[in-house]
Motif scaffolding. Structure first.
Motif, PDB file in Angstrom:
ATOM      1  N   GLN A   1       0.810  -1.213   0.000  1.00 10.13           N
ATOM      2  CA  GLN A   1       0.000   0.000   0.000  1.00 10.13           C
ATOM      3  C   GLN A   1       0.851   1.276   0.000  1.00 10.13           C
ATOM      4  O   GLN A   1       0.331   2.353   0.243  1.00 10.13           O
ATOM      5  N   ASP A   2       2.141   1.126  -0.318  1.00 11.04           N
ATOM      6  CA  ASP A   2       3.044   2.274  -0.248  1.00 11.04           C
ATOM      7  C   ASP A   2       2.697   3.361  -1.253  1.00 11.04           C
ATOM      8  O   ASP A   2       2.959   4.552  -1.006  1.00 11.04           O
ATOM      9  N   GLN A   3       2.121   2.997  -2.387  1.00  3.18           N
ATOM     10  CA  GLN A   3       1.833   3.976  -3.434  1.00  3.18           C
ATOM     11  C   GLN A   3       0.413   4.527  -3.378  1.00  3.18           C
ATOM     12  O   GLN A   3      -0.008   5.253  -4.282  1.00  3.18           O
ATOM     13  N   ASN A   4      -0.318   4.199  -2.334  1.00  3.21           N
ATOM     14  CA  ASN A   4      -1.717   4.623  -2.268  1.00  3.21           C
ATOM     15  C   ASN A   4      -1.888   6.139  -2.285  1.00  3.21           C
ATOM     16  O   ASN A   4      -2.835   6.672  -2.858  1.00  3.21           O
ATOM     17  N   GLU A   5      -0.958   6.874  -1.641  1.00  4.49           N
ATOM     18  CA  GLU A   5      -1.100   8.333  -1.563  1.00  4.49           C
ATOM     19  C   GLU A   5      -0.997   8.993  -2.923  1.00  4.49           C
ATOM     20  O   GLU A   5      -1.554  10.071  -3.146  1.00  4.49           O
ATOM     21  N   ASN A   6      -0.312   8.357  -3.860  1.00  4.15           N
ATOM     22  CA  ASN A   6      -0.124   8.944  -5.189  1.00  4.15           C
ATOM     23  C   ASN A   6      -1.135   8.439  -6.213  1.00  4.15           C
ATOM     24  O   ASN A   6      -1.041   8.782  -7.395  1.00  4.15           O
ATOM     25  N   LEU A   7      -2.073   7.606  -5.767  1.00  2.00           N
ATOM     26  CA  LEU A   7      -3.041   7.012  -6.692  1.00  2.00           C
ATOM     27  C   LEU A   7      -4.441   7.554  -6.434  1.00  2.00           C
ATOM     28  O   LEU A   7      -4.767   7.931  -5.296  1.00  2.00           O
ATOM     29  N   PRO A   8      -5.257   7.627  -7.469  1.00  2.00           N
ATOM     30  CA  PRO A   8      -6.656   8.018  -7.237  1.00  2.00           C
ATOM     31  C   PRO A   8      -7.374   6.971  -6.395  1.00  2.00           C
ATOM     32  O   PRO A   8      -6.941   5.833  -6.289  1.00  2.00           O
ATOM     33  N   ARG A   9      -8.501   7.373  -5.810  1.00  2.00           N
ATOM     34  CA  ARG A   9      -9.220   6.502  -4.880  1.00  2.00           C
ATOM     35  C   ARG A   9      -9.571   5.155  -5.502  1.00  2.00           C
ATOM     36  O   ARG A   9      -9.453   4.116  -4.855  1.00  2.00           O
ATOM     37  N   SER A  10      -9.962   5.131  -6.743  1.00  2.89           N
ATOM     38  CA  SER A  10     -10.409   3.892  -7.381  1.00  2.89           C
ATOM     39  C   SER A  10      -9.279   2.903  -7.628  1.00  2.89           C
ATOM     40  O   SER A  10      -9.530   1.719  -7.830  1.00  2.89           O
TER      41      SER A  10
END
Length: 392
Positions: free
Chosen positions: A144-153
């Motif tokens: 989940q490290d890249q979650n902040e840079n990804l859109p919600r979907s």
């Protein structure tokens, strides 16, 4: 008077009344023939209206169709929250966590009394949170490290306790009672496990099977199929009083036919200290089509089965000293099924036809009269011989 040419063709020559001899024995034989003839005619009449099933074995051309599994099983020492059902077959299809999709789970106390029912349907999920931006943590089971840079979907999230346990199962990690997961705490999963720890569970429902070889597997904890078929049995192992002792109230492949119960109906398997015991059944399934006189067609199946149980820790069999069980696997119950490539068609038909009835009636009358005639002649000549000897 000119004689007709038909006289030479008469096969039923008449005897003059003057030369006929009537005897009491002949009268008794005649009455006997009448009674026997009536009994035979009544028997043929009853057979005319009898309905019988005539089997026919054919190649099963419906193997692409699904076969319905119906089961009703009680596990007296397994809580509903921990019990899991999977179906895996040789087509590579896996149906996981089926007890949350279309089955009814009935909680039972230690005396077998009903405490409450839980019924789930396909697609039914528990709400995770009212926060639309919420993305639940997977606690290291997923990246989940890249979650902040990804859109919600596109974020990798674990919204429910079930998703966390599924993620842990994929990593072959243990979740135990889920106490450290906020999703499980929010949904009350931990509390339900502790509340049901001394309960049993009765499961009932239906599932669709492919007509190939496969197995129906009851096991503790969440299931995962990746490099292998695995379950998270960490909570189960911590509680030695739990076991897969069970009673099969009913189990059938397809609808049960009246008067033809399944071979496992009512079967109980109770092993003392069965915490580390594995129960297995091996079923040979033969598809059957029932066709009634009314035109009703029922697709079902009949099966024969053998049962086996073993301790997963291995060791020598107490009842058979020369038998040694290998160590491995986990506690549970499985039903291995193998579909036959042949199908049996059971057709309801009348046991006899009108043509056969008339023919059998004529045969019965003629046969009885022929036997009566022979018996009468023998009796008559015997009487004359005896009377002649007395006269001398």
């Amino acid at each position: 008077m000119v004689k007709s040419k038909l006289l030479s063709l008469d096969a039923f020559a008449k005897t003059e009344e003057d030369v006929r001899v009537r005897t009491r024995a002949g009268g008794l034989i005649t009455l006997g023939c009448v009674v026997v003839t009536l009994l035979l005619l009544v028997s043929e009449w009853r057979r005319l209206w009898e309905v019988e099933k005539r089997p026919q074995v054919v190649l099963d051309r419906d193997r692409q169709q699904k076969l319905e599994l119906r089961l009703d099983i009680t596990f007296s020492q397994m809580p509903c929250e921990l019990l899991n059902l999977d179906i895996i077959d040789d087509t590579g299809e896996a149906q996981l966590n089926l007890l949350e999709e279309g089955f009814t789970k009935t909680r039972l106390d230690k005396h077998g009394r009903t405490l409450g029912k839980e019924e789930f349907r396909v697609g039914e999920t528990l709400p995770s949170t009212d926060d639309q931006d919420y993305c639940g943590p997977c606690y290291g089971a997923r990246d989940q490290d890249q979650n902040e840079n990804l859109p919600r979907s596109e974020r990798v999230c674990c919204q429910t306790c079930g998703e966390v346990r599924a993620a842990y199962a994929e990593m072959n990690w243990a979740t135990f009672d889920g106490k450290g997961f906020e999703q499980c705490k929010r949904e009350g999963y931990t509390e339900r496990l502790q509340e049901q720890i001394n309960e049993g569970c009765r499961v009932a429902g239906t599932a669709q099977l492919n007509r190939v070889h496969g197995n129906i597997h009851f096991a503790p904890g969440s299931a995962h199929v990746g490099k292998g078929h695995a379950h998270d049995d960490s909570f189960y192992k911590e509680h030695p009083h739990l076991s897969f002792n069970h009673v099969i109230h009913s189990l059938s492949f397809g609808p049960e036919i009246a008067g033809n119960p399944g071979p496992l109906n009512g079967r109980a398997m109770e092993v003392p200290n069965g915490h580390s015991h594995f129960f297995s059944y091996f079923a040979k399934v033969v598809p059957i089509r029932y066709e009634t006189l009314a035109g009703t067609i029922t697709e079902s199946a009949e099966f024969s089965v053998t049962a086996h149980d073993r301790p997963v820790h291995g060791g020598r069999d107490a009842d058979h000293p020369n038998t040694v069980h290998f160590r491995g696997g986990m506690a549970g119950m499985t039903i291995n099924f193998e579909m036959s490539p042949l199908k049996v068609i059971q057709r309801e038909q009348y046991a006899s036809t009108w043509t056969a009835f008339v023919l059998n009636a004529i045969t019965s009358i003629g046969g009885v009269l022929a036997v009566g005639t022979v018996l009468d002649r023998v009796t008559y000549h015997t009487q004359r011989t005896l009377m002649g000897k007395k006269t001398l």
